[in-house]
Design a protein around this motif. Structure first.
Motif, mmCIF file in Angstrom:
data_model
loop_
_atom_site.group_PDB
_atom_site.id
_atom_site.type_symbol
_atom_site.label_atom_id
_atom_site.label_comp_id
_atom_site.label_asym_id
_atom_site.label_seq_id
_atom_site.Cartn_x
_atom_site.Cartn_y
_atom_site.Cartn_z
ATOM 1 N N VAL A 77 0.862 -1.188 0.000
ATOM 2 C CA VAL A 77 0.000 0.000 0.000
ATOM 3 C C VAL A 77 0.895 1.234 0.000
ATOM 4 O O VAL A 77 1.683 1.430 0.936
ATOM 5 C CB VAL A 77 -0.921 0.023 1.234
ATOM 6 C CG1 VAL A 77 -1.770 1.285 1.231
ATOM 7 C CG2 VAL A 77 -1.789 -1.221 1.252
ATOM 8 N N PRO A 78 0.838 2.053 -1.046
ATOM 9 C CA PRO A 78 1.703 3.228 -1.078
ATOM 10 C C PRO A 78 1.442 4.153 0.112
ATOM 11 O O PRO A 78 0.302 4.379 0.488
ATOM 12 C CB PRO A 78 1.316 3.933 -2.394
ATOM 13 C CG PRO A 78 0.625 2.881 -3.207
ATOM 14 C CD PRO A 78 -0.033 1.973 -2.224
ATOM 15 N N VAL A 79 2.518 4.643 0.683
ATOM 16 C CA VAL A 79 2.408 5.585 1.791
ATOM 17 C C VAL A 79 2.624 6.992 1.243
ATOM 18 O O VAL A 79 3.683 7.304 0.698
ATOM 19 C CB VAL A 79 3.459 5.284 2.883
ATOM 20 C CG1 VAL A 79 3.375 6.310 3.998
ATOM 21 C CG2 VAL A 79 3.260 3.880 3.426
ATOM 22 N N GLU A 80 1.586 7.824 1.339
ATOM 23 C CA GLU A 80 1.715 9.199 0.878
ATOM 24 C C GLU A 80 2.449 9.988 1.959
ATOM 25 O O GLU A 80 1.889 10.320 3.002
ATOM 26 C CB GLU A 80 0.328 9.796 0.615
ATOM 27 C CG GLU A 80 -0.420 9.126 -0.534
ATOM 28 C CD GLU A 80 0.293 9.316 -1.862
ATOM 29 O OE1 GLU A 80 1.005 10.341 -2.017
ATOM 30 O OE2 GLU A 80 0.154 8.449 -2.738
ATOM 31 N N THR A 81 3.717 10.219 1.731
ATOM 32 C CA THR A 81 4.551 10.852 2.734
ATOM 33 C C THR A 81 4.975 12.231 2.270
ATOM 34 O O THR A 81 5.610 12.375 1.228
ATOM 35 C CB THR A 81 5.808 10.002 3.010
ATOM 36 O OG1 THR A 81 5.406 8.666 3.297
ATOM 37 C CG2 THR A 81 6.593 10.556 4.181
ATOM 38 N N ARG A 93 27.459 10.998 -5.618
ATOM 39 C CA ARG A 93 26.435 10.568 -6.569
ATOM 40 C C ARG A 93 25.085 11.090 -6.092
ATOM 41 O O ARG A 93 24.854 11.244 -4.888
ATOM 42 C CB ARG A 93 26.359 9.044 -6.661
ATOM 43 C CG ARG A 93 27.598 8.382 -7.230
ATOM 44 C CD ARG A 93 27.296 6.938 -7.579
ATOM 45 N NE ARG A 93 26.388 6.853 -8.698
ATOM 46 C CZ ARG A 93 25.609 5.799 -8.956
ATOM 47 N NH1 ARG A 93 25.612 4.765 -8.136
ATOM 48 N NH2 ARG A 93 24.809 5.779 -10.002
ATOM 49 N N LYS A 94 24.193 11.326 -7.040
ATOM 50 C CA LYS A 94 22.850 11.740 -6.672
ATOM 51 C C LYS A 94 22.145 10.598 -5.948
ATOM 52 O O LYS A 94 22.213 9.439 -6.374
ATOM 53 C CB LYS A 94 22.053 12.125 -7.916
ATOM 54 C CG LYS A 94 22.480 13.441 -8.548
ATOM 55 C CD LYS A 94 21.571 13.791 -9.722
ATOM 56 C CE LYS A 94 21.949 15.147 -10.313
ATOM 57 N NZ LYS A 94 21.061 15.499 -11.459
ATOM 58 N N VAL A 95 21.457 10.925 -4.869
ATOM 59 C CA VAL A 95 20.723 9.911 -4.114
ATOM 60 C C VAL A 95 19.649 9.271 -4.997
ATOM 61 O O VAL A 95 19.435 8.049 -4.944
ATOM 62 C CB VAL A 95 20.101 10.526 -2.845
ATOM 63 C CG1 VAL A 95 19.139 9.544 -2.180
ATOM 64 C CG2 VAL A 95 21.200 10.939 -1.871
ATOM 65 N N GLN A 96 18.989 10.076 -5.814
ATOM 66 C CA GLN A 96 17.946 9.525 -6.695
ATOM 67 C C GLN A 96 18.539 8.507 -7.655
ATOM 68 O O GLN A 96 17.904 7.499 -7.971
ATOM 69 C CB GLN A 96 17.260 10.651 -7.474
ATOM 70 C CG GLN A 96 16.399 11.581 -6.625
ATOM 71 C CD GLN A 96 15.141 10.909 -6.103
ATOM 72 O OE1 GLN A 96 14.880 9.739 -6.374
ATOM 73 N NE2 GLN A 96 14.337 11.648 -5.353
ATOM 74 N N ARG A 97 19.757 8.738 -8.140
ATOM 75 C CA ARG A 97 20.417 7.785 -9.037
ATOM 76 C C ARG A 97 20.719 6.480 -8.303
ATOM 77 O O ARG A 97 20.575 5.392 -8.861
ATOM 78 C CB ARG A 97 21.702 8.407 -9.554
ATOM 79 C CG ARG A 97 22.461 7.588 -10.576
ATOM 80 C CD ARG A 97 21.726 7.548 -11.893
ATOM 81 N NE ARG A 97 21.153 6.246 -12.165
ATOM 82 C CZ ARG A 97 20.399 5.975 -13.207
ATOM 83 N NH1 ARG A 97 20.113 6.930 -14.066
ATOM 84 N NH2 ARG A 97 19.914 4.780 -13.411
ATOM 85 N N ILE A 98 21.141 6.607 -7.041
ATOM 86 C CA ILE A 98 21.409 5.411 -6.239
ATOM 87 C C ILE A 98 20.124 4.632 -6.017
ATOM 88 O O ILE A 98 20.102 3.396 -6.090
ATOM 89 C CB ILE A 98 22.054 5.809 -4.900
ATOM 90 C CG1 ILE A 98 23.451 6.394 -5.151
ATOM 91 C CG2 ILE A 98 22.126 4.614 -3.955
ATOM 92 C CD1 ILE A 98 24.123 6.953 -3.920
ATOM 93 N N PHE A 99 19.011 5.330 -5.757
ATOM 94 C CA PHE A 99 17.722 4.658 -5.596
ATOM 95 C C PHE A 99 17.375 3.849 -6.843
ATOM 96 O O PHE A 99 16.891 2.719 -6.765
ATOM 97 C CB PHE A 99 16.623 5.681 -5.321
ATOM 98 C CG PHE A 99 16.594 6.205 -3.913
ATOM 99 C CD1 PHE A 99 17.122 5.472 -2.864
ATOM 100 C CD2 PHE A 99 16.022 7.443 -3.629
ATOM 101 C CE1 PHE A 99 17.084 5.941 -1.565
ATOM 102 C CE2 PHE A 99 15.968 7.920 -2.333
ATOM 103 C CZ PHE A 99 16.507 7.174 -1.294
ATOM 104 N N ILE A 100 17.601 4.440 -7.999
ATOM 105 C CA ILE A 100 17.291 3.744 -9.256
ATOM 106 C C ILE A 100 18.170 2.510 -9.406
ATOM 107 O O ILE A 100 17.692 1.416 -9.725
ATOM 108 C CB ILE A 100 17.477 4.697 -10.456
ATOM 109 C CG1 ILE A 100 16.435 5.819 -10.417
ATOM 110 C CG2 ILE A 100 17.392 3.938 -11.782
ATOM 111 C CD1 ILE A 100 16.663 6.927 -11.418
ATOM 112 N N THR A 145 11.779 1.390 -4.737
ATOM 113 C CA THR A 145 10.530 1.840 -5.346
ATOM 114 C C THR A 145 10.238 3.294 -5.002
ATOM 115 O O THR A 145 10.739 3.835 -4.015
ATOM 116 C CB THR A 145 9.353 0.970 -4.877
ATOM 117 O OG1 THR A 145 9.196 1.128 -3.462
ATOM 118 C CG2 THR A 145 9.600 -0.499 -5.196
ATOM 119 N N GLN A 146 9.382 3.932 -5.813
ATOM 120 C CA GLN A 146 9.044 5.333 -5.586
ATOM 121 C C GLN A 146 8.453 5.585 -4.201
ATOM 122 O O GLN A 146 8.886 6.506 -3.500
ATOM 123 C CB GLN A 146 8.080 5.817 -6.675
ATOM 124 C CG GLN A 146 8.710 5.994 -8.040
ATOM 125 C CD GLN A 146 9.583 7.234 -8.117
ATOM 126 O OE1 GLN A 146 9.620 8.037 -7.198
ATOM 127 N NE2 GLN A 146 10.300 7.402 -9.215
#
Length: 366
Positions: free
Chosen positions: A211-215, A304-311, A316-317
């Motif tokens: 269940v996505p958490v709207e944070t 490195r960009k954190v968003q790049r590491i997440f990818i 997940t988003q």
């Protein structure tokens, strides 16, 4: 009032499909080729007939037909198989290749149907629906006791029951879940397409749609020693200061570290990290990710960009928004379960160690 849709696939189409799926690494579900009847709606009355036979029949009857020009475009894999691979295999290896592949598909289709029946029989006996809805819990030992081919098919059947599309669950996804089943570790989790998650909790395997958490944005100061509770997610972080001469999980005094991120994941899902406290600098806080965040991962000279590491780590988003990052000023020091800043690693000169534990409300232990 028509009750069926007839498709024009013939024996060569079947041979192409089998070869194409073989090249893609398919199992029996792909190598079974196209079914003569699918979903009780689509029928393929010509699937066992060769293209030459169909053309000959049309000529005798004086019937015209249309050739799709896109069938000659070798940019597409099927067309390359049709115009390049099949002729080569026919000429150099088997002049009856199309019949051979079609026969192989028929044999595998019958065996695949048998596996499907066995899967359905077992799931019915366990009281599990084909489309699980909110989620299912399976006994790990039951799955382990089955032949691997059967347990793998059960996992695939259930994951596809959750999926929003007919396709999208592939071999790596099934194998990731199988890894939870066969692992000696009693706890673990994998993220899958369609917001699905598989989770091992000791003797149970849980398959469910997350269940996505709207944070929204959050940030809270952190004190040592002390705790930070994040009401937006229910997560809890605890901070403890220990002397470098004391033993701590993951290393010995002066531990330089060989384990990525100097962090450990416990059986109950809790994550612990160990940082050089005297190299942290600015006051600590806990917050979720911000645009432009960067970190210098262990062993790297640049950031490195954190968003790049997440990818790269396939985070997940929804998970990216809820993860609580440990920061000092604008510098990201630790992303739980992902990576740590190289500048705060434990070295031989470390005098004080900051131990950070990260817990989630859903984590359970026995």
């Amino acid at each position: 009032g028509a009750q069926r849709i007839a498709l024009g696939h013939h024996r060569r189409d079947q041979a192409e499909t089998v070869l194409m799926n073989l090249l893609r690494g398919s199992g029996t579900e792909g190598l079974r080729g196209m079914a003569p009847v699918r979903d009780g709606l689509y029928i393929r009355p010509l699937i066992h007939i060769g293209r030459d036979e169909i053309i000959s029949f049309l000529d005798r009857q004086g019937l015209a037909f249309v050739t799709d020009a896109s069938n000659d475009d070798v940019k597409h894999l099927r067309n390359r198989i049709r115009h390049e691979l099949l002729p080569l295999l026919r000429e150099d290896y088997n002049p009856n290749l199309e019949q051979t592949l079609a026969r192989t598909a028929a044999v595998l289709r019958a065996e695949d149907e048998y596996l499907r029946e066995q899967v359905r029989f077992l799931l019915d006996g366990w009281g599990i629906a084909a489309s699980p809805g909110e989620g299912v819990a399976l006994e790990v030992e039951k799955l382990r006791s089955l032949p691997e081919a059967l347990s793998r098919r059960i996992v695939k059947e259930l994951l596809e029951g959750f999926a929003d599309e007919e396709k999208g669950i592939f071999f790596p996804h099934v194998e990731a879940v199988m890894g939870l089943i066969t692992s000696q570790r009693p706890a673990g989790r994998v993220h899958l397409p369609f917001a699905l998650e598989a989770r091992r909790e000791y003797g149970r395997l849980l398959l469910y749609r997350a269940v996505p958490v709207e944070t929204g944005d959050f940030q809270y100061p952190a004190f040592v020693p002390g705790e930070v509770f994040i009401p937006e997610t229910g997560d809890l972080l605890a901070f403890t200061l220990v002397a470098a001469c004391e033993h701590f999980p993951g290393g010995e005094p002066g531990y330089e570290g060989r384990r990525d991120s100097r962090q450990t994941t416990h059986e109950d899902g809790m994550i612990c990290a160990f940082l050089d406290y005297d190299r942290i600098g600015a006051p600590l806080s806990v917050r979720n990710v911000r645009s432009g965040d960067r970190i210098r991962p262990l062993g790297m000279t640049g950031t490195r960009k954190v968003q790049r590491i997440f990818i790269d780590r396939k985070v997940t988003q929804p998970e990216r928004r809820r993860l609580a990052l440990l920061v000092a000023g604008d510098r990201v020091l630790w992303i739980p379960g992902v990576c740590m800043h190289d500048e705060v690693k434990i070295t031989g000169g470390t005098k004080r160690i900051l131990q950070v534990t990260y817990r989630r409300p859903a984590e359970k232990s026995c």
